[in-house]
Design a protein around this motif. Structure first.
Motif: not given
Length: 331
Positions: A65-93
């Motif tokens: 859905f191109e009308f909600i496509f926002n490269l800057g927002l995607i990058i920000v959301v991706s960075i936040v999600a990756i940081i949280i996921d790294l914390f979670l997987i490290i905690n599990y390991i």
């Protein structure tokens, strides 16, 4: 039994009189489970996949859905999600910790002599990297005690091997240890006064001494093979043999380093093999439930007399208080 009936023998003196192989050859082979491990942070693992999946769905929908496509927002959301996921997987390991035998210590005691026969007790102490209480709350509380008071998280177990030695023969009489046969591996209600003697022929045909439960009591391999659920649920089982490299004499320096006097270990041999009816001799440790009592006392002092708590999140806010409680008690 009076401890005066047994005298501790200097390890080097014994080796000079006999040889090291006598100690090694009589060391009990241990069978342990690779499923013996600390509580895993499954919630972190589930959250990791949930966030990773949500991120992929979000990116996919943004492209569709191109009308909600926002490269800057995607990058920000991706960075936040990756940081949280790294914390979670490290905690599990970090929580995915296996418990295994580390080494074995040994003490030698000499008992009475009869008809040119000397009675000996080789006390072997298989050392594990730790142990995990089935109750998450009690597990964490006891680890605070280990950290603040005992200064070590290792678990020390005990197997006594009795022998009679003369100028011609060196005969193994049998074994004495906490027998945990028939109980589920994760059963919280452990019976500590379950010491039992077994004649030496019990260990023939590779009938190794196996870990019976989380508390590192013992049973025989043949017992294990009769318990289909335990045998397969906790497979693979690993054979641990002791050699000169991992079999060490226990001395007073070791005892001081690991706060021997604060543990429930009675070093003196518990049986009198020169008396008939060895199979009927019994032993009860007056400090059998030392750790359970410590945990229960801490729970009562901090959260009061309430029904048993098993979920860590219910006492999350009180955890620093438990650590301070043991630190202050050791001051």
């Amino acid at each position: 039994m009076s401890s005066s009936e047994w005298n501790k023998v200097d390890f080097n003196q014994f080796i000079n009189e006999f040889d090291y192989e006598l100690i090694v050859n009589n060391a009990p082979t241990i069978l342990y489970s690779k499923k013996d491990k600390e509580h895993e942070a499954y919630n972190s693992l589930i959250a990791f996949f949930f966030i990773a999946g949500g991120l992929l769905i979000y990116i996919s929908l943004s492209y569709i859905f191109e009308f909600i496509f926002n490269l800057g927002l995607i990058i920000v959301v991706s960075i936040v999600a990756i940081i949280i996921d790294l914390f979670l997987i490290i905690n599990y390991i970090k929580s995915n910790v296996y418990i295994r035998p580390l080494e074995c210590w040994v003490e030698i005691h000499r008992g009475k002599s009869q008809n040119d026969v000397n009675y000996y007790c080789f006390t072997y102490y298989p050392i594990f990297t730790g142990k995990c209480h089935p109750n998450e709350v009690k597990n964490v509380i006891f680890k605070f005690y280990q950290e603040e008071v005992l200064k070590s998280k290792i678990d020390i177990t005990q197997i006594e091997v009795y022998l009679k030695i003369n100028q011609i023969n060196k005969e193994k009489i049998g074994y004495f240890f906490q027998y945990g046969e028939g109980r589920p591996f994760g059963d919280e209600n452990i019976i500590r006064n379950s010491w039992k003697f077994f004649p030496s022929h019990q260990s023939k045909e590779e009938n190794f001494i196996a870990i019976a439960n989380w508390d590192h009591q013992f049973e025989w391999r043949n017992d294990l093979e009769l318990d289909f659920d335990k045998l397969h649920q906790y497979a693979p089982w690993v054979i641990q043999k002791w050699t000169k490299m991992n079999l060490k004499p226990l001395n007073e320096e070791f005892k001081g380093r690991y706060n021997w006097n604060l543990r429930n270990i009675i070093s003196e041999p518990k049986l009198t093999p020169w008396i008939a009816g060895l199979e009927n001799q019994t032993y009860e440790n007056p400090m059998a439930y030392w750790d359970i009592n410590i945990i229960d006392e801490a729970l009562e002092n901090i959260i009061g007399k309430v029904k048993e708590v098993k979920k860590l999140k219910k006492v999350k806010n009180q955890l620093p208080m438990f650590k301070s409680y043991f630190r202050d008690s050791n001051a």
